[in-house]
Design an enzyme around this catalytic site. Structure first.
Site, PDB file in Angstrom:
ATOM      1  CG  HIS A  83     -18.400  21.811 -20.647  1.00 28.79           C
ATOM      2  ND1 HIS A  83     -18.471  21.064 -21.804  1.00 28.79           N
ATOM      3  CD2 HIS A  83     -17.694  21.044 -19.771  1.00 28.79           C
ATOM      4  CE1 HIS A  83     -17.857  19.904 -21.629  1.00 28.79           C
ATOM      5  NE2 HIS A  83     -17.369  19.871 -20.405  1.00 28.79           N
ATOM      6  CG  ASN A 156     -17.188  15.583 -23.010  1.00 31.51           C
ATOM      7  OD1 ASN A 156     -17.905  16.567 -22.873  1.00 31.51           O
ATOM      8  ND2 ASN A 156     -16.231  15.265 -22.158  1.00 31.51           N
TER       9      ASN A 156
HETATM   10 FE1  HDD Z   1     -18.483  17.931 -16.524  1.00 29.36          FE
HETATM   11  C1  HDD Z   1     -20.177  20.781 -17.156  1.00 29.36           C
HETATM   12  C2  HDD Z   1     -19.299  16.726 -19.619  1.00 29.36           C
HETATM   13  C3  HDD Z   1     -16.477  15.159 -15.982  1.00 29.36           C
HETATM   14  C4  HDD Z   1     -18.021  18.865 -13.336  1.00 29.36           C
HETATM   15  N1  HDD Z   1     -19.513  18.624 -18.088  1.00 29.36           N
HETATM   16  C5  HDD Z   1     -20.163  19.834 -18.141  1.00 29.36           C
HETATM   17  C6  HDD Z   1     -20.839  19.957 -19.397  1.00 29.36           C
HETATM   18  C7  HDD Z   1     -20.583  18.824 -20.097  1.00 29.36           C
HETATM   19  C8  HDD Z   1     -19.756  17.975 -19.262  1.00 29.36           C
HETATM   20  C9  HDD Z   1     -21.079  18.482 -21.490  1.00 29.36           C
HETATM   21  C10 HDD Z   1     -21.628  21.166 -19.855  1.00 29.36           C
HETATM   22  C11 HDD Z   1     -23.088  21.025 -19.573  1.00 29.36           C
HETATM   23  C12 HDD Z   1     -23.811  22.235 -20.108  1.00 29.36           C
HETATM   24  O1  HDD Z   1     -23.842  22.391 -21.338  1.00 29.36           O
HETATM   25  O2  HDD Z   1     -24.300  23.010 -19.288  1.00 29.36           O
HETATM   26  N2  HDD Z   1     -17.917  16.317 -17.619  1.00 29.36           N
HETATM   27  C13 HDD Z   1     -18.461  15.960 -18.821  1.00 29.36           C
HETATM   28  C14 HDD Z   1     -18.021  14.629 -19.165  1.00 29.36           C
HETATM   29  C15 HDD Z   1     -17.220  14.193 -18.142  1.00 29.36           C
HETATM   30  C16 HDD Z   1     -17.160  15.257 -17.167  1.00 29.36           C
HETATM   31  C17 HDD Z   1     -18.426  13.871 -20.415  1.00 29.36           C
HETATM   32  C18 HDD Z   1     -16.504  12.878 -17.957  1.00 29.36           C
HETATM   33  C19 HDD Z   1     -16.901  11.779 -18.485  1.00 29.36           C
HETATM   34  N3  HDD Z   1     -17.411  17.174 -14.959  1.00 29.36           N
HETATM   35  C20 HDD Z   1     -16.697  15.997 -14.926  1.00 29.36           C
HETATM   36  C21 HDD Z   1     -16.231  15.753 -13.579  1.00 29.36           C
HETATM   37  C22 HDD Z   1     -16.694  16.799 -12.818  1.00 29.36           C
HETATM   38  C23 HDD Z   1     -17.421  17.672 -13.697  1.00 29.36           C
HETATM   39  C24 HDD Z   1     -15.417  14.559 -13.138  1.00 29.36           C
HETATM   40  C25 HDD Z   1     -16.505  17.071 -11.347  1.00 29.36           C
HETATM   41  C26 HDD Z   1     -16.256  16.194 -10.450  1.00 29.36           C
HETATM   42  N4  HDD Z   1     -18.919  19.584 -15.462  1.00 29.36           N
HETATM   43  C27 HDD Z   1     -18.660  19.739 -14.145  1.00 29.36           C
HETATM   44  C28 HDD Z   1     -19.201  21.042 -13.584  1.00 29.36           C
HETATM   45  C29 HDD Z   1     -19.987  21.616 -14.808  1.00 29.36           C
HETATM   46  C30 HDD Z   1     -19.660  20.622 -15.912  1.00 29.36           C
HETATM   47  C31 HDD Z   1     -18.192  21.908 -12.959  1.00 29.36           C
HETATM   48  C32 HDD Z   1     -19.744  23.080 -15.171  1.00 29.36           C
HETATM   49  C33 HDD Z   1     -21.104  23.674 -15.388  1.00 29.36           C
HETATM   50  C34 HDD Z   1     -22.035  22.633 -15.004  1.00 29.36           C
HETATM   51  O3  HDD Z   1     -21.369  21.539 -14.573  1.00 29.36           O
HETATM   52  O4  HDD Z   1     -23.246  22.708 -15.008  1.00 29.36           O
HETATM   53  O5  HDD Z   1     -20.019  20.805 -12.500  1.00 29.36           O
END
Ligand code: HDD
Length: 699
Positions: A83, A156
């Protein structure tokens, strides 16, 4: 060789000559406005570094230069691992009526209260500088600054996820991002690693159907749905707890572009979505969503034929309908992209009293991951102090120090309990967050629940709930992506999964690939069941008939009819559509009376892919001139190929002929002002889907 010059404090450049005399520094208005270093020292010259002679080496003592370059060198922070590309805006959320029956969350009690929000939309796979229009999931993350702390709904635009357990997230993300040896492809799932991973992971099948559908190429961020994905809990003041799924519904309706448009938009305007969001807020057309809840109890959850803790499953609205409870309005653009959109940190672990987690193993992993990632992304444990992340309600505790500490806590006490200062701040057993008691029992075990084993039924449900047009698009998307996969065995493995999901889907993709009868035979853990179709999953079936929020491109040439342009402009305003005037040159075109009409863009700068519908007000000579040039011919041919409604003066015909435009009910002559209404009436339908089979087949 010119003689080496020695520094001279006497000779001053014109810029230096304008410098204020030292004795007036403390008093003049100019000093208040002076450019300074980060430590407040006024800067006399921001053009030249300090050198030993005008042609001599730069001096290390030039603290102005060093500070400026050092700051610049560190301007970038690590981009989000997923993202990374996002666009954000401020706004508010308001409930229609009190939700006290189901939750005690303070911001959901009073319809008079507007809760401040910050929303960030994003693509998933691409880097921060990638284009807005890859085939990808869109993130829809909302931070509610409630009176009881920040609540983050990090969702999402697709209601299910690829995987069931957070353990697989790094593998999923590694597979979709650019391949590690070659560093490509950027922002694309169409490559071997992604399809290798997903074809070895049957749990991804349902989400793949969504990402291969038009949902993954939205027309506008204002036109995407949003989903909390996981099952959460709502708890009311009586301690009663219910399950809930969160849905955002765009007021403008959900809409998508065609794949061929997406490809071209990425080249024509890589900021297509970001610009559209910015412009609409700037113009006062505030994007709006409704919040819908699917609320259900344990008994209903048990009656469903899948596990509500499995994030690869959705609950059809036909089974548990949505209760529409409030609206979200985005009404203010950011002041600074970095400070706000880049530094905003969303944490699914940010919840408030009245909202709780479920045991979904994907959600449980997320509760750790987001907090953790901010530590390296935002440089330490004080990222909550960055203005966009700070709660708007009072915040006090005894956490202290750490990198990027911006506060100066007073007093000698940094522990609790204490006997100074009235022992404040204190715990608040009455109103503080307390998890609803839940009996937990079980072996310590690493195992997937048997109730998560059906990977194909809902994938089939999705495909069979689509219109034929949407099914063809899904087939085309699979064919496009798999054709980019170099390893034949991966293609065959994927075809094997498609045979399980739906035989027509498989046949269509196999045909488009030219790989019939070759699919790998795969035995599903559980054979799929035929579920009742869910029409609410189809975008086309619920597409609103409207031009609101859509963009009309009007192409004019010298000699155009100004009255027709005025009629189209008036109609666009009434429809709440935006309008852009396109001419061969940006300077504009003269109308039949010789009046100059300025253009918003030249044809080369505003290809028809950026519009929802087009009107061509060419004169006879103008049309002939354009028909002789490839650019304008492409402009028109694309509008037709992208199934757009085209309004045109009869004089435009030579251009239409050259562009291969066939007469159909989407091509509407505009002879007089009256005919504009007929064109507008037709254009509200968005696209003429019946034109598509005459133009392209899947592949
Ligand atoms: Fe995630 C970012 C949505 C599963 C780990 N995720 C991130 C963002 C969104 C989502 C919208 C961007 C937020 C922003 O605008 O800063 N992610 C989801 C959805 C998931 C999902 C809807 C499943 C239902 N994500 C998911 C899992 C993990 C992560 C299973 C880790 C175990 N996601 C992350 C992250 C991020 C992220 C790596 C990258 C930047 C942040 O978090 O702040 O930690």
């Amino acid at each position: 060789m010119p003689a080496r010059q020695t520094p001279s404090s006497k000779k001053s450049s014109p810029r230096n000559a304008a410098r204020l005399p030292a004795e007036t520094h403390q008093t003049t208005e100019d000093l208040k406005q002076a450019l300074t270093t980060n430590h407040g020292v006024p800067i006399s010259d921001n053009q030249n570094s300090l050198k030993a002679g005008v042609r001599g080496p730069t001096l290390i003592e030039d603290f102005v230069l060093r500070e400026k370059i050092t700051h610049f060198d560190h301007e970038r922070i690590p981009e989000r691992i997923v993202h990374a590309r996002g666009s954000g805006a401020h706004g508010y959320f308001q409930v229609y009526e009190s939700l006290a029956d189901i939750t005690k969350a303070a911001f959901l009690q009073d319809p008079k209260v507007k809760t401040e929000v910050f929303v960030r939309f994003s693509t998933v796979a691409g880097g921060a500088g990638s284009g807005d229009m890859p085939r990808d999931v869109r993130g829809f993350a909302t931070k509610f600054y409630t009176s009881e702390g920040n609540y983050d709904l990090v969702g999402n635009n697709i209601p299910v996820f690829f995987i069931q357990d957070a353990m697989k997230f790094p593998d999923l993300v590694h597979s979709v991002k650019m391949e590690p040896d070659r560093g490509f492809p950027q922002a694309a799932s169409a490559h071997d690693n992604f399809w290798d991973f997903v074809s070895l992971s049957p749990e991804t099948m349902h989400m793949l159907m969504w990402t291969m559908s038009d949902r993954a190429i939205p027309r506008s961020l204002r036109m995407i749905e949003g989903f909390g994905v996981h099952t959460f809990r709502l708890v009311n003041a009586e301690g009663e707890s219910r399950f809930v799924k969160f849905h955002w519904r765009p007021k403008l309706g959900a809409a998508s572009v065609l794949w061929d448009e997406a490809v071209k938009i990425n080249g024509a305007d890589p900021d297509f979505h970001r610009r559209d969001l910015w412009d609409s807020i700037q113009n006062g057309d505030f994007p709006e969503w409704e919040l819908g809840l699917q609320v259900f109890d344990e008994k209903q959850a048990a009656s469903l034929d899948f596990d509500v803790l499995d994030a690869t499953k959705l609950i059809p609205e036909e089974i548990i309908p949505l209760r529409m409870v409030g609206k979200l309005v985005l009404n203010r653009n950011v002041d600074n992209f970095f400070a706000e959109t880049e530094q905003v940190a969303f944490l699914p672990s940010n919840i408030v009293p009245g909202i709780e987690f479920s045991n979904d193993p994907l959600l449980q992993g997320r509760l750790f991951s987001y907090q953790d990632t901010q530590l390296s992304r935002l440089g330490g444990p004080n990222f909550h102090q960055i203005p966009v992340n700070a709660p708007r309600c009072p915040m006090h505790n005894f956490q202290r120090d750490g990198l990027r500490q911006m506060q100066v806590p007073k007093g000698r006490v940094n522990y609790e309990p204490n006997s100074f200062d009235g022992n404040k701040p204190r715990e608040c057993p009455m109103h503080g967050f307390a998890s609803v008691p839940e009996v937990m029992e079980g072996e310590k075990i690493r195992k997937r629940s048997e109730t998560f084993a059906d990977h194909y039924s809902q994938a089939r449900l999705f495909f069979r709930s689509m219109t034929e047009t949407e099914q063809q698009h899904i087939i085309s998307a699979f064919a496009f992506e798999l054709a980019k996969v170099e390893t034949k065995a991966i293609r065959l493995r994927m075809l094997g999964h498609l045979t399980i999901i739906d035989e027509d889907l498989h046949a269509g993709v196999a045909e488009a690939l030219g790989m019939q009868e070759e699919a790998e035979s795969i035995t599903p853990a559980l054979p799929p069941r035929d579920l009742a179709p869910s029409p609410s999953l189809s975008l086309i079936q619920k597409a609103p008939v409207t031009l609101q929020g859509r963009k009309i491109g009007v192409l004019i040439t010298d000699g155009f009819d100004a009255k027709l342009l005025a009629a189209v402009q008036k109609a666009a305003k009434k429809e709440k559509a935006s309008l852009m005037i396109v001419a061969p040159k940006v300077g504009g075109a003269t109308d039949a009376e010789g009046q100059l009409q300025e253009a918003d863009a030249p044809i080369s700068g505003a290809p028809s892919v950026i519009f929802d519908t087009v009107v061509i007000l060419a004169s006879e000579a103008g049309a002939q001139d354009l028909a002789a040039q490839a650019g304008p011919v492409d402009w028109v041919a694309n509008a037709f190929a992208h199934l757009k409604f085209i309004g045109h003066t009869p004089e435009t015909q030579p251009l239409l002929d050259k562009a291969g435009v066939q007469a159909d009910e989407g091509v509407l002559p505009i002879v007089q002002e009256k005919a504009v209404a007929k064109y507008i009436f037709a254009a509200r339908n968005g696209r003429l889907w019946s034109r598509e089979p005459t133009l392209r087949r899947p592949g």
